[in-house]
Design an enzyme around this catalytic site. Structure first.
Site, PDB file in Angstrom:
ATOM      1  N   ASP A 338       0.815  -1.210   0.000  1.00  0.00           N
ATOM      2  CA  ASP A 338       0.000   0.000   0.000  1.00  0.00           C
ATOM      3  C   ASP A 338       0.854   1.267   0.000  1.00  0.00           C
ATOM      4  O   ASP A 338       1.839   1.359   0.738  1.00  0.00           O
ATOM      5  CB  ASP A 338      -0.905  -0.043   1.251  1.00  0.00           C
ATOM      6  N   GLU A 339       0.446   2.226  -0.800  1.00  0.00           N
ATOM      7  CA  GLU A 339       0.963   3.604  -0.727  1.00  0.00           C
ATOM      8  C   GLU A 339       2.478   3.719  -0.538  1.00  0.00           C
ATOM      9  O   GLU A 339       2.933   4.348   0.423  1.00  0.00           O
ATOM     10  CB  GLU A 339       0.290   4.337   0.453  1.00  0.00           C
ATOM     11  N   ALA A 340       3.254   3.131  -1.435  1.00  0.00           N
ATOM     12  CA  ALA A 340       4.704   3.338  -1.369  1.00  0.00           C
ATOM     13  C   ALA A 340       4.997   4.649  -2.088  1.00  0.00           C
ATOM     14  O   ALA A 340       4.640   4.827  -3.254  1.00  0.00           O
ATOM     15  CB  ALA A 340       5.437   2.186  -2.040  1.00  0.00           C
TER      16      ALA A 340
END
Lengths: 512, 512
Positions: A338-340
């Site tokens: 998620d959301e790197a």
């Protein structure tokens, strides 16, 4: 002008009649005794209920495993079955002794005989057979399942068939054949944003079992905290947990897995990476990327996603994942993705460090070196886009109700999750055409009051009341259980609104 | 073109720096030990805290009433004070014995001496004096108040000054002079849409006392149910309650009033009329108006608001109000006035019955015959419009946090109400200029964890943790209290968002 007047009068009358029917129907529904009794949630694939009543005597009724079946002969089955018979023995009857009426002279059921026809595995898996059938008739009550997991689902159903009436526990003649639509029916908990005490997690597994949910997706660590106590890297929680006591020891984890196993629930941990790893950096800053806002000041940086440009990062992750894979029994675990934040990696590329050894895929995740691919493959196949084509839909194995915990901890978790998640549970278990929310409403009302009665504070769905109101906080001597029949949910007067809209439109048209 | 480039670069750098400072500050705030310790909620009018520490030994510390003062000599004061000293004696110390550290060798406080300087009344009222002062110094700890009600507020404050550190209970040298901004600081509960068990209501009075709220506005009956058991008209609850056990007997009501009294909380009941009375019609349809959708069918009607055209309606209401006034001790009660549907009265006027003896005012309420005017006057004076002029603002006596219960019962009431209502409590108690929410945030965090510790499951305000996590549901043998220091609330990166917006605007402008 005259047609307009006629229209206005007609619509006024219709509005008045609608108001009247709304008032009477709403109020009558709130009062009437056509409540749901002995209904099942989630709705079984096939269920036939007769009007024949059988009474149960709490002092005599027995849950019995058929000794000629695997339920007794197979040790893997027997362990789960014995534990379940003991648990459900406590759940079948709830009317307090002082309010019970005798059932002598009534037609009674003496026992439920449970038969498990195939062998069992120690742990449930994605491939587990959860089917079962129940027959309640003048010949007695039987429950048949292929595996211990099906037996669990059947015992839950049987416990729901029993309802209270005038101080007696009753079950109607019933025939059920049931199995789930999807094999993966999960709840995701987040124990990083807020620590959930171990007893709470165990308590919540019961709530899941009451709804036939079978996967606990444990989002165990994140930016804010790393409560998982790793033996390989003790500084992860040693420096990354909120405090030294806000941790889950390997023993705690084992307790969760075992408690879940006995309820046919898989535990899939999630160690989110390469983003959402800030807490990892407390104990191990070397595995995170240094993000430099400006190249003019190389001493000023913050820690971002995992550093893909160092081989040591992969070594670290591999060792940790090996420990996790040993401890958590399930075949799968969730690596997040998620959301790197790429911004940090790009700045580094521009300024200092070349990216090596990692490929970034188009979904903001990353591909780990080949040794991890088998773990990821199932995720990438079906997890990241809404299924649109029939072929894609065939790949769907289930779903999850996820409760991110920025604003949630054990003070408000259960009422926020339930009975909302019961709706998810039914969508995932019951056939696709079980989709009439009006029809489902009284059943959900019964399920929520049933959960409250069993110690799960599921919140209300509109003005109503339960046989047992939630009263567990009471330590006072004047505590009195409130015991009455449950009421249906009050429906909204949609027609009322529609008529008023039509009236307004008519007025506007006439005046125009 | 060149100025645009400079602007873009400058804004990019600023965005990067903002991102960096957001990341570091957010994470550091979540980690650092600059937590609120021994702060008071609501904020006192005047408080000075020194850095001098005094330690308390739970085995020896005493709360003592000054025997030369009214706290002991006036029986009305003594009763409330004695009860309070006993209650707060239990609340002052919370560190479990096994985690305590000895305070021998430390400078200790032995006792708090409580002095009440004026006489007391049996019940609190709108005019009650709630002022108090506290002094903690090397001469000891003293609490002075005019009345027992002020003593209660002071004891609550003193209990909040104590914080835990390394296994010891500590209080800093402090000087406080405090009194509320508004005298009416209430919570409204709705026990008609959902029945709230009596022990729950009592439990909730404690939550109010922890926040110095002093009015329980009890919206006790409504359309859906009439749980109040009237001795004058037993059919009201006999036929109007959800069930015969979802009722509040006169004894239940007396228990609420007494429990509240000992906490300096007034109980103001609301019997909403002339609208919202549908449940009254179950037992007494004759007091409601028959609403006829059409004059063509006089047998078809539904019941609407109270019938103002019959003298018997007023006789009924008068008798009921007299019973209520006897039972409920407070000088005031609330008659409602909400959402009376005129449509029904107009239809009747057009078709059947003339309106007699009632005047309808412009706020959808009604004027009762003169004998009731004194009760209404306070409502009409200040209750129905937002105060705008200075003269109007002078009339404001306080406010309430109201929780309508269509979607609320004891399963979710407390986390939904708290700590939100704590914010209302501070707005009503503290001086008007105590309005900095950033500064208040750590104090609210401490207050919410304090409430959780005391058995009130107030919900979280963002990723965080408490010394004592809410764990009361646990009945399992492996229960372990989680004891650590509390953490501050994580703040949002508002600057981060602002910079990004500025960047976008700059880009748009440059390209235009």
């Amino acid at each position: 002008m005259k047609p307009c007047l006629v229209l206005l009068v007609a619509l006024s009358l219709q509005a008045a009649v609608a108001e009247w029917s709304y008032q009477t129907s709403w109020y009558e529904k709130a009062r009437q005794d056509k409540v749901a009794r002995g209904t099942v949630w989630p709705q079984p694939r096939s269920i036939d209920t007769t009007s024949v009543r059988y009474y149960l005597d709490p002092r005599n009724f027995r849950l019995e495993a058929d000794s000629s079946s695997a339920a007794v002969s197979d040790p893997e089955c027997k362990e789960v079955v014995d534990h379940a018979l003991s648990r459900y023995g406590e759940l079948l009857f709830w009317i307090p002794e002082e309010d019970r009426a005798g059932v002598d002279g009534d037609e009674t059921l003496d026992k439920l005989v449970l038969t498990v026809t195939s062998g069992c595995t120690r742990y449930p898996s994605l491939e587990s057979d959860e089917s079962y059938s129940i027959l309640v008739s003048s010949d007695g009550a039987t429950l048949r399942a292929q595996t211990a997991w099906g037996a669990l689902r059947g015992l839950e159903t049987f416990s729901q068939l029993i309802y209270g009436e005038n101080g007696k526990h009753v079950v109607n003649g019933t025939s059920i054949s049931d199995s789930p639509r999807f094999p993966h029916r999960g709840i995701m908990i987040d124990t990083a944003r807020h620590y959930l005490p171990l007893p709470f997690i165990l308590h919540h597994l019961d709530a899941m079992a009451y709804n036939k949910m079978n996967v606990l997706h444990w989002h165990i660590v994140d930016d804010q905290a790393f409560p998982f106590q790793s033996t390989t890297f003790p500084d992860l929680s040693g420096k990354g947990a909120y405090t030294r006591k806000h941790v889950y020891t390997p023993d705690d984890v084992s307790q969760v897995i075992e408690f879940a196993r006995l309820r046919g629930i898989r535990v899939i941990p999630e160690f989110d990476s390469p983003g959402h790893m800030m807490s990892w950096g407390q104990g191990h800053p070397e595995i995170l990327t240094r993000c430099y806002p400006t190249s003019f000041q190389p001493d000023i940086y913050y820690l971002g996603p995992a550093n893909p440009a160092r081989e040591t990062t992969y070594t670290f992750m591999r060792k940790l994942f090996e420990e996790i894979r040993e401890l958590f029994a399930d075949e799968y675990f969730h690596v997040g993705g998620d959301e790197a934040r790429f911004q940090c990696w790009k700045i580094k590329e521009a300024f200092h460090i070349r990216l090596e050894g990692a490929k970034l895929n188009r979904n903001d995740g990353w591909e780990l070196p080949k040794s991890y691919l088998p773990l990821l493959r199932k995720e990438a196949d079906g997890g990241e886009e809404d299924p649109r084509t029939e072929a894609q839909k065939q790949l769907v194995i289930g779903g999850e109700a996820c409760l991110w915990a920025e604003w949630v901890d054990s003070t408000n978790f259960i009422p926020r999750m339930w009975p909302r998640a019961s709706a998810v549970a039914e969508r995932l278990w019951s056939p696709q055409d079980v989709a009439d929310s009006e029809a489902a409403s009284p059943r959900m009302e019964e399920q929520r009051c049933r959960m409250v009665r069993r110690g799960i504070p599921a919140q209300p769905q509109g003005p109503s009341y339960c046989e047992y109101e939630w009263n567990i906080l009471s330590q006072l001597p004047n505590y009195r259980p409130v015991i009455t029949s449950s009421g249906p949910r009050v429906t909204e007067g949609l027609f009322h609104i529609m008529f008023l809209n039509a009236l307004v439109l008519a007025v506007v048209k006439c005046l125009a």
